[in-house]
Design an enzyme around this catalytic site. Structure first.
Site: not given
Ligand code: SAM
Length: 280
Positions: A42, A164, A118, A100, A143-144, A19
């Site tokens: 993500h 992320d 998400e 984030s 899917d991100g 961050h």
């Molecule tokens: N970016 C956030 C932050 O810094 O506050 C934290 C994100 S965390 C490390 C990863 C997130 O990705 C989780 O909430 C998880 O549910 C989500 N996730 C997992 N696979 C994903 C995908 N294919 N597409 C989108 N989100 C996904």
């Protein structure tokens, strides 16, 4: 089935690094008047309750944001990030941690845009509710990695893309490289910031090699370790790989990392580094 929940880890040393870098990139992008896109592939839940069961169980934030947010000698460069943290905690007690998307929400201007994705069935509704009144943001469940194809290039032709993933699946180490390639093909001038954990050093070495083999130019690697590399379970370090970093970012992180390392790791173990791994 996704089991990773960021609420267990919010505000830990890896979030502090991620961050901080995010806030410095956003601040640099705002030096020009022209609006830009913040794409978070993500995004997580957005806001994390640090007195909640998940954060309390691990206590990771106590060795992360808990160690720096009220220091008297905070470097100027940390102020955008810490202002976002203070904005959620105006009464001097650390109750919430901004993920984030909330760091971006605090820093961005009226004319900038946010695309937040998400996948998790519990975190997505929290994120959507958090942004329900913010006309700058679009929140999607999906899917991100797909967004790197669907949302790029942005109309504004300027932007930060934060990638992320939880690295819960081994395939994430390859998917991030493929995703960056797809995104870069569509938006070669964008700033791409990829977070990674160091659990097994070999995985990161492979990932970096794969990235270098894409022929994408101008890549900076920033890393902060709290312990030496190890074969045991658990994350010893984390890093950010930034493609097309703002020109000041390398010097800014070289200035900040000694302070961050000293405060986050009083025992002095681990290391920190800022390396241009592919030249311009
Ligand atoms: N970016 C956030 C932050 O810094 O506050 C934290 C994100 S965390 C490390 C990863 C997130 O990705 C989780 O909430 C998880 O549910 C989500 N996730 C997992 N696979 C994903 C995908 N294919 N597409 C989108 N989100 C996904």
């Amino acid at each position: 089935m996704l089991s990773y929940r960021h609420s267990f880890h919010a505000g830990n040393h890896a979030d502090v690094l991620k961050h901080t870098v995010e806030s410095l990139i956003l601040t640099a992008l705002m030096e020009k008047e022209k609006p830009f896109l913040y794409l978070d592939t993500h995004a997580g839940a957005g806001r994390y309750l640090l007195s909640g069961e998940h954060a309390e169980r691990t206590g990771e934030y106590l060795e992360g944001i808990g160690r720096i947010w009220q220091q008297p000698d905070v470097p100027e460069l940390l102020k955008p990030y810490l202002s976002a943290v203070r904005n959620l905690n105006p009464h001097g007690t650390l109750k919430y941690y901004p993920g984030s998307p909330l760091i971006a929400r605090f820093l961005l201007r009226e004319e900038d845009k946010m695309e937040l994705t998400e996948l998790h069935s519990s975190d997505y509704p929290l994120l959507r509710t958090e942004f329900s009144k913010d006309s700058r943001a679009r929140v999607a469940r999906g899917d991100g990695y797909q967004q790197l194809k669907a949302k790029l290039p942005p109309l504004s032709r300027r932007g930060l893309i934060l990638i992320d993933p939880p690295y819960e699946l081994k395939s994430d180490y390859q998917d991030v490289v493929k995703g960056i390639q797809e995104g870069h093909k569509r938006f070669a001038t964008g700033v791409f910031a990829l977070w990674y954990p160091v659990v097994m050093r070999q995985q990161i070495k492979h990932m970096v090699k794969d990235l270098q083999a894409t022929n994408i130019r101008n890549i900076l690697q920033i890393e902060l370790a709290v312990r030496p590399d190890s074969d045991q379970r658990g994350m010893t370090a984390s890093g950010m790989i930034v493609i097309n970093p703002p020109w000041k970012l390398k010097a800014q992180m070289e200035e900040l990392l000694p302070w961050l390392h000293q405060k986050l790791v009083p025992a002095g173990t681990g290391h920190f580094s800022v390396t241009q791994i592919v030249p311009e």
